[in-house]
Design a protein around this motif. Structure first.
Motif, PDB file in Angstrom:
ATOM      1  N   ASP A  65      47.514  41.596  41.358  1.00 48.83           N
ATOM      2  CA  ASP A  65      46.594  42.735  41.332  1.00 48.83           C
ATOM      3  C   ASP A  65      47.292  44.011  41.805  1.00 48.83           C
ATOM      4  OD1 ASP A  65      44.510  41.268  40.344  1.00 48.83           O
ATOM      5  OD2 ASP A  65      43.630  40.836  42.299  1.00 48.83           O
ATOM      6  N   ARG A  77      46.099  47.995  41.606  1.00 52.40           N
ATOM      7  CA  ARG A  77      44.938  47.932  42.496  1.00 52.40           C
ATOM      8  C   ARG A  77      45.373  48.100  43.951  1.00 52.40           C
ATOM      9  NH1 ARG A  77      43.674  43.589  38.839  1.00 52.40           N
ATOM     10  NH2 ARG A  77      41.871  44.109  37.541  1.00 52.40           N
ATOM     11  N   ASP A  78      44.458  48.576  44.781  1.00 52.36           N
ATOM     12  CA  ASP A  78      44.709  48.657  46.215  1.00 52.36           C
ATOM     13  C   ASP A  78      44.667  47.256  46.821  1.00 52.36           C
ATOM     14  OD1 ASP A  78      44.862  51.394  46.085  1.00 52.36           O
ATOM     15  OD2 ASP A  78      42.714  51.671  46.467  1.00 52.36           O
ATOM     16  N   SER A 133      43.020  46.360  49.489  1.00 50.98           N
ATOM     17  CA  SER A 133      41.639  46.024  49.836  1.00 50.98           C
ATOM     18  C   SER A 133      40.870  45.545  48.609  1.00 50.98           C
ATOM     19  CB  SER A 133      40.947  47.233  50.460  1.00 50.98           C
ATOM     20  OG  SER A 133      40.971  48.342  49.575  1.00 50.98           O
ATOM     21  N   THR A 134      41.088  46.181  47.475  1.00 51.99           N
ATOM     22  CA  THR A 134      40.415  45.764  46.242  1.00 51.99           C
ATOM     23  C   THR A 134      40.861  44.365  45.833  1.00 51.99           C
ATOM     24  OG1 THR A 134      40.290  48.063  45.518  1.00 51.99           O
ATOM     25  CG2 THR A 134      39.968  46.369  43.846  1.00 51.99           C
ATOM     26  N   ARG A 191      38.490  40.603  45.828  1.00 57.06           N
ATOM     27  CA  ARG A 191      38.271  39.690  44.703  1.00 57.06           C
ATOM     28  C   ARG A 191      38.296  38.225  45.141  1.00 57.06           C
ATOM     29  NH1 ARG A 191      39.670  41.898  39.569  1.00 57.06           N
ATOM     30  NH2 ARG A 191      40.882  40.062  38.997  1.00 57.06           N
ATOM     31  N   LYS A 219      40.762  48.500  54.020  1.00 54.84           N
ATOM     32  CA  LYS A 219      40.556  49.785  53.352  1.00 54.84           C
ATOM     33  C   LYS A 219      40.775  50.943  54.322  1.00 54.84           C
ATOM     34  CE  LYS A 219      39.288  52.339  49.836  1.00 54.84           C
ATOM     35  NZ  LYS A 219      40.094  52.424  48.606  1.00 54.84           N
TER      36      LYS A 219
END
Length: 210
Positions: free
Chosen positions: A114, A119-120, A122-123, A127, A141
């Protein structure tokens, strides 16, 4: 043209990651510097998605469970690596190879992929809610926004250790009452199945009511 994954910090000290096509790592660095990004790490992109094979139901059934202790150890290791300024991508690769839990290694591989897709962190962690709680993701985050990832992972480690101690204290406090309730239930079953029928037969032989 080859693709490269990168991580760095923008002017606001926010962590930025992504993939760039360029002739070499030097060309990637030049592009990022032109965008105002301070480069932290650059690696040749790996075609992970093409190599991923969906696990069968039997593999999922036999997969080891990711315990709170696994998450605590991962958090502690991330704190140590971030404190020594190890790039996140490299840290995830190292932890994925060193962990003995296959399920956690698979999660770390998904997070790494990811990040390669831009993507960050945290993101990517969000998931996997079965591993990382909403509080955990929110704290990560905050670390991304503030640029203080090492401090955030340290606070998460302390918080998770505290939760573990509370759970153990609750289990210890409930152990004796649970034993008493189980023993009482067993005693009631024995009385109703073996003791009371004997007395009932005695009273019946004496033509008396129980």
């Amino acid at each position: 043209m080859p693709a490269y994954t990168y991580s760095g910090r923008n002017a606001a000290l926010e962590l930025v990651t992504g993939t760039i096509e360029a002739e070499s790592t030097e060309a990637v660095v030049q592009q990022l510097v032109a965008r105002g990004v301070a480069v932290v790490d650059v690696n040749a992109a790996r075609m992970v998605e093409a190599d991923v094979v969906a696990p069968s139901w039997w593999e999922k059934f036999n997969a080891p469970r990711i315990t709170p202790d696994d998450v605590i150890l991962f958090t502690r290791q991330m704190y140590t690596l971030q404190r020594t300024s190890v790039p996140i991508l490299r840290a995830l690769d190292g932890l994925k190879e060193s962990t003995a839990n296959r399920s956690l290694a698979a999660v770390l591989g998904d997070i790494r992929y990811d990040l390669d897709q831009g993507r960050d962190l945290s993101t990517a962690m969000g998931r996997h809610p079965e591993v990382f709680s909403l509080f955990y993701v929110a704290m990560v985050k905050v670390g991304e926004i503030s640029g203080r990832m090492a401090e955030v992972f340290n606070r998460l480690f302390i918080h998770l250790e505290f939760e573990k101690d509370v759970r153990e204290q609750v289990r210890a406090a409930l152990r004796y009452p649970s034993f008493v309730l189980i023993a009482s239930a067993i005693a009631m079953v024995i009385l109703n199945m073996f003791v009371i029928p004997v007395f009932a037969n005695v009273f019946a032989g004496m033509n008396a009511s129980l």
